[in-house]
Write a protein that holds these residues in place. Structure first.
Motif, PDB file in Angstrom:
ATOM      1  N   ARG A 165      -2.399  -1.349  -3.538  1.00  0.00           N
ATOM      2  CA  ARG A 165      -3.258  -0.183  -3.429  1.00  0.00           C
ATOM      3  C   ARG A 165      -2.379   1.071  -3.444  1.00  0.00           C
ATOM      4  O   ARG A 165      -1.417   1.181  -2.662  1.00  0.00           O
ATOM      5  CB  ARG A 165      -4.072  -0.208  -2.124  1.00  0.00           C
ATOM      6  CG  ARG A 165      -5.008  -1.418  -1.986  1.00  0.00           C
ATOM      7  CD  ARG A 165      -6.191  -1.297  -2.914  1.00  0.00           C
ATOM      8  NE  ARG A 165      -7.151  -2.389  -2.753  1.00  0.00           N
ATOM      9  CZ  ARG A 165      -7.182  -3.457  -3.510  1.00  0.00           C
ATOM     10  NH1 ARG A 165      -6.290  -3.632  -4.497  1.00  0.00           N
ATOM     11  NH2 ARG A 165      -8.095  -4.392  -3.314  1.00  0.00           N
ATOM     12  N   CYS A 201      -7.720   1.627   0.502  1.00  0.00           N
ATOM     13  CA  CYS A 201      -6.584   0.710   0.635  1.00  0.00           C
ATOM     14  C   CYS A 201      -7.017  -0.718   0.956  1.00  0.00           C
ATOM     15  O   CYS A 201      -6.184  -1.621   1.016  1.00  0.00           O
ATOM     16  CB  CYS A 201      -5.649   1.187   1.741  1.00  0.00           C
ATOM     17  SG  CYS A 201      -4.803   2.748   1.397  1.00  0.00           S
ATOM     18  N   ILE A 233       0.845  -1.188   0.000  1.00  0.00           N
ATOM     19  CA  ILE A 233       0.000   0.000   0.000  1.00  0.00           C
ATOM     20  C   ILE A 233       0.881   1.240   0.000  1.00  0.00           C
ATOM     21  O   ILE A 233       1.782   1.366   0.840  1.00  0.00           O
ATOM     22  CB  ILE A 233      -0.922   0.020   1.236  1.00  0.00           C
ATOM     23  CG1 ILE A 233      -1.892  -1.168   1.205  1.00  0.00           C
ATOM     24  CG2 ILE A 233      -1.682   1.340   1.344  1.00  0.00           C
ATOM     25  CD1 ILE A 233      -2.580  -1.433   2.539  1.00  0.00           C
TER      26      ILE A 233
END
Length: 265
Positions: A135, A241, A85
């Motif tokens: 993400r 996310c 992420i």
């Protein structure tokens, strides 16, 4: 909805205060290993302690680096070469008359607000795509759509971020990696608090009261009629996310309190 990001590593740039710090806390609460970032070791260590105080037992670490340069980004990538992420939150803003904005200021805004995200995405997205999950979230702003006349240099960078985010989402098509922008409106962040300080003192108001007056006078289209909290913005970041947001990509996710007067994103 129970968001579970355990076994995921997230880096949040510019996360020693404000929206970035709130996002770091939110991601840690969801179980992610969170890497906070700021320019100084002291502020990074303070942010790490804050996350641990909010989420006891959280897996959190920090990297001090100035992301306004390629060298600063490179030092972060060396410290954290692989993440799941990436939250590109770092940025600067501030009002200034257009005719007084020199080339150096334009360059400073562009390098930090735009190029930090370009460089990090270029370095970290390929491995996400190879692994089939990732993400990426860019912090844009309602100012990307409502360019403020007194902060044209800021609005310009936030519009650029929207283009970058949409293009990267298309680049990552079918890979399991999503890329989105989050667009806050006026928010009770550390920087906005500083901007409101003089107004509050002059009128004998609290920062919260000054914030509400500012929104009503300067952003009258606001539907909530107040600034958002950093936690309210962070909630959207954490969702973007999450595994649950797997069909949300290439989107401009507004957390602007309805400031942008449009029924479509």
């Amino acid at each position: 909805m129970q968001i579970d990001l355990s076994k995921k590593t997230a880096i949040v740039t510019g996360s020693t205060a404000g929206i970035g710090l709130a996002a770091a806390v939110g991601l840690a609460r969801a179980g992610a290993h969170v890497v906070v970032n700021g320019r100084s070791e002291d502020r990074v260590e303070t942010a790490v302690r804050h996350v641990l105080a909010e989420v006891p037992g959280a897996h959190v670490s920090g990297v001090a680096a100035d992301l306004s340069s390629a060298e600063g980004v490179e030092s972060v990538v060396k410290a954290v070469p692989e993440v799941d992420i990436l939250v590109n939150n770092v940025g600067i803003f501030g009002p200034k008359p257009f005719f007084e904005i020199g080339d150096d200021t334009w360059e400073a805004f562009f390098q930090l607000n735009v190029m930090s995200g370009v460089r990090l995405a270029r370095s970290l997205m390929p491995s996400m795509m190879e692994r089939g999950w990732g993400r990426v979230v860019f912090l844009s702003s309602e100012s990307a759509l409502n360019i403020p006349a007194d902060m044209i240099q800021y609005g310009f960078t936030k519009t650029a971020v929207l283009s970058l985010s949409r293009g990267l989402a298309k680049l990552a098509a079918g890979s399991g990696v999503t890329v989105n922008s989050v667009l806050p409106g006026p928010t009770y962040s550390e920087g906005v608090g500083e901007m409101l300080k003089d107004m509050a003192e002059e009128k004998g108001l609290s920062i919260e009261e000054a914030g509400t007056e500012f929104v009503k006078s300067e952003r009258p289209s606001s539907i909530i009629q107040r600034p958002a909290s950093v936690e309210e913005v962070a909630n959207m970041i954490v969702y973007a996310c999450s595994k649950e947001a797997s069909a949300t990509t290439g989107a401009a996710l507004r957390v602007d309190g309805g400031v942008v007067d449009s029924i479509v994103p």
